[in-house]
Enzyme design. Structure first.
Site, PDB file in Angstrom:
ATOM      1  N   GLY A  14      16.348  -3.095  11.781  1.00  0.00           N
ATOM      2  CA  GLY A  14      15.963  -3.444  13.135  1.00  0.00           C
ATOM      3  C   GLY A  14      16.759  -4.653  13.594  1.00  0.00           C
ATOM      4  N   ALA A  56       0.801  -1.228   0.000  1.00  0.00           N
ATOM      5  CA  ALA A  56       0.000   0.000   0.000  1.00  0.00           C
ATOM      6  C   ALA A  56       0.831   1.274   0.000  1.00  0.00           C
ATOM      7  CB  ALA A  56      -0.933   0.008   1.211  1.00  0.00           C
ATOM      8  N   GLY A  57       2.120   1.172   0.269  1.00  0.00           N
ATOM      9  CA  GLY A  57       2.944   2.377   0.359  1.00  0.00           C
ATOM     10  C   GLY A  57       3.166   3.029  -0.998  1.00  0.00           C
ATOM     11  N   ALA A  88      11.474 -11.606 -61.371  1.00  0.00           N
ATOM     12  CA  ALA A  88      12.059 -10.498 -60.623  1.00  0.00           C
ATOM     13  C   ALA A  88      11.487  -9.166 -61.092  1.00  0.00           C
ATOM     14  CB  ALA A  88      13.577 -10.508 -60.789  1.00  0.00           C
ATOM     15  N   ARG A 137      10.419   7.644  -2.343  1.00  0.00           N
ATOM     16  CA  ARG A 137      11.856   7.684  -2.618  1.00  0.00           C
ATOM     17  C   ARG A 137      12.216   7.151  -3.997  1.00  0.00           C
ATOM     18  NH1 ARG A 137      14.372   4.926   2.625  1.00  0.00           N
ATOM     19  NH2 ARG A 137      12.231   4.147   2.854  1.00  0.00           N
TER      20      ARG A 137
END
Length: 459
Positions: free
Chosen positions: A140, A11-12, A423, A16
């Site tokens: 973290g 959802a973000g 041709a 950036r």
């Protein structure tokens, strides 16, 4: 085995990335990041897969289609808030829920399966997917007790100097007892600097209830990479490319220069195939055994038969038979079908055309909207004139026909079996089988014309 569910956080906005394209839709090796994640979740035998969408919701749903159900996070209030949007669909169900971010394209189904097995074996209420980071800055940290049990997760900005030295990091991927997860989410607070509801707080809540919280450490740190900007996107591309190429090489494919070969994840390649530098294989392309792909060839969503050779050429949405010779500098456009032993030479363009076995157009021709039989020879400079400015028309060239150089076949038209076209002819009527068709002005030579012209200019 208990029921298994998955929640994909997508959802973000991804500010950036500085892009108009929604973050999780940015491609890695030709496939969007969120599609990578969903494809790796599929082998886990899930009862339900739910994607949390927000910005760009319609585009994400268009990408994933029926692979997922969807819930909308109207306000971006953190990862815990995002998972809570699935409450109506999951909260009362028994089983295990995997939570994974939609911007982690390098995660593998093997790692996810191992984490699930560990979680269920430990009878844990939560299991954190961790990794060992040589440089853990920005991640973290996973804090363990003396006996190895997980105590808590501490973010970089909140970690003490001693905690910052810990190299086991939280990847942001979790397993939860489903009912315990949604019960704990209702107790998560947004009393923090960002004013958001964080999913890792669930771990602390469960620990406070003396529930078992475990961790499974992946052996491959690269899988933890989350893509938040173009720099990380390039890293993910490089790592994914390396993974894909190594897998093909171990399966019997010769990739001459892996650093300069680009293969999408859904491409299938047989044994003893040689891929030269600069090649790009995209989409759901299938390449059979003993094919040679020459430098700087691009093959998209196409089938390439055994022992075919493609030299510096482009093919898309087409089927190419066995022992076909293509290029250099040929263009096989969508809906073309080349039979076995066909030759498409340099600067030949084929569009929505079929070639029977053994037919050839060796150079400098355009064959579009055509059905070419077997054993046909198409001379240099031949064009199927298929478009009148409003509609496309079909050219049919039957078996063993011979089309001379610099011929225009004005569709709709049929050249019969075994017929010859002289041709330089412009053919706008059907040519019977075994006939010779000549459609050109009679040659006239005007003796002395040039001398008279020069004399007139001087006068």
């Amino acid at each position: 085995m208990s029921n298994r569910y998955a929640v994909v956080l997508a959802a973000g906005q991804g500010t950036r990335m500085k892009s108009k394209l929604y973050k999780v839709l940015h491609p890695v090796c030709g496939k969007s990041m969120v599609q990578h994640v969903v494809d790796q979740l599929k082998p886990l035998n899930l009862s339900e897969l739910i994607t949390v969408v927000g910005f760009g919701a319609e585009k994400v749903q268009e990408q994933l289609g029926e692979d997922s159900r969807y819930v909308v996070q109207e306000e971006q209030l953190g990862t815990g808030h995002a998972v809570l949007q699935a409450d109506d669909l999951l909260a009362d169900k028994e089983g295990t829920t995997v939570v994974v971010c939609g911007d982690t394209p390098l995660l593998t189904s093997e790692t996810l399966q191992n984490m699930l097995d560990h979680h269920e074996a430990e009878d844990a209420k939560a299991t954190i997917l961790t990794a060992h980071a040589e440089d853990p800055a920005g991640y973290g940290r996973v804090i363990r007790s003396g006996n190895g049990q997980v105590e808590r997760i501490v973010e970089q900005k909140d970690a003490s100097e001693e905690e910052q030295a810990i190299q086991e990091i939280n990847t942001g991927t979790y397993c939860f007892d489903n009912q315990a997860l949604f019960a704990a989410l209702k107790s998560v607070s947004n009393d923090n600097v960002q004013g958001e509801y964080y999913l890792p707080d669930v771990v602390e809540i469960l620990k406070g209830k003396s529930e078992t919280v475990s961790a499974y450490q992946t052996a491959n740190f690269a899988e933890s990479l989350g893509v938040n900007d173009r720099v990380a996107l390039a890293k993910a591309e490089k790592l994914m490319k390396q993974r894909i190429n190594e897998q093909h090489m171990r399966n019997g494919v010769t990739i001459v220069d892996p650093d300069n070969t680009y293969i999408s994840p859904d491409v299938k390649i047989g044994q003893d195939v040689v891929v030269h530098p600069g090649c790009v294989l995209e989409g759901e392309t299938v390449v059979e055994d003993q094919v040679v792909l020459g430098p700087h060839s691009t093959i998209t969503d196409s089938y390439v038969g055994e022992s075919t050779v493609v030299k510096q050429s482009v093919a898309a949405n087409s089927r190419i038979g066995k022992r076909v010779q293509i290029g250099p500098f040929a263009h096989i456009r969508p809906q073309s079908n080349l039979g076995d032993d066909v030759k498409i030479g340099n600067f030949v363009e084929v569009k929505k055309a079929s070639f029977g076995a053994g037919s050839k157009a060796s150079h400098l021709s355009y064959i579009g909207d055509a059905e070419v039989g077997s054993g046909v020879n198409i001379g240099c400079g031949t064009i199927t004139v298929n478009y009148d400015g409003q509609n496309k028309f079909l050219t049919t060239i039957e078996d063993d026909a011979f089309i001379g150089c610099n011929s225009n076949l004005v569709a709709p038209v049929t050249v019969g079996k075994g017929a010859y076209v002289a041709a330089g002819s412009t053919i706008n009527e059907d040519v019977p089988s075994e006939a010779l068709s000549i459609a050109r002005a009679r040659q006239t030579n005007k003796e002395g014309y040039v001398s008279k012209l020069k004399a007139n200019k001087k006068g």
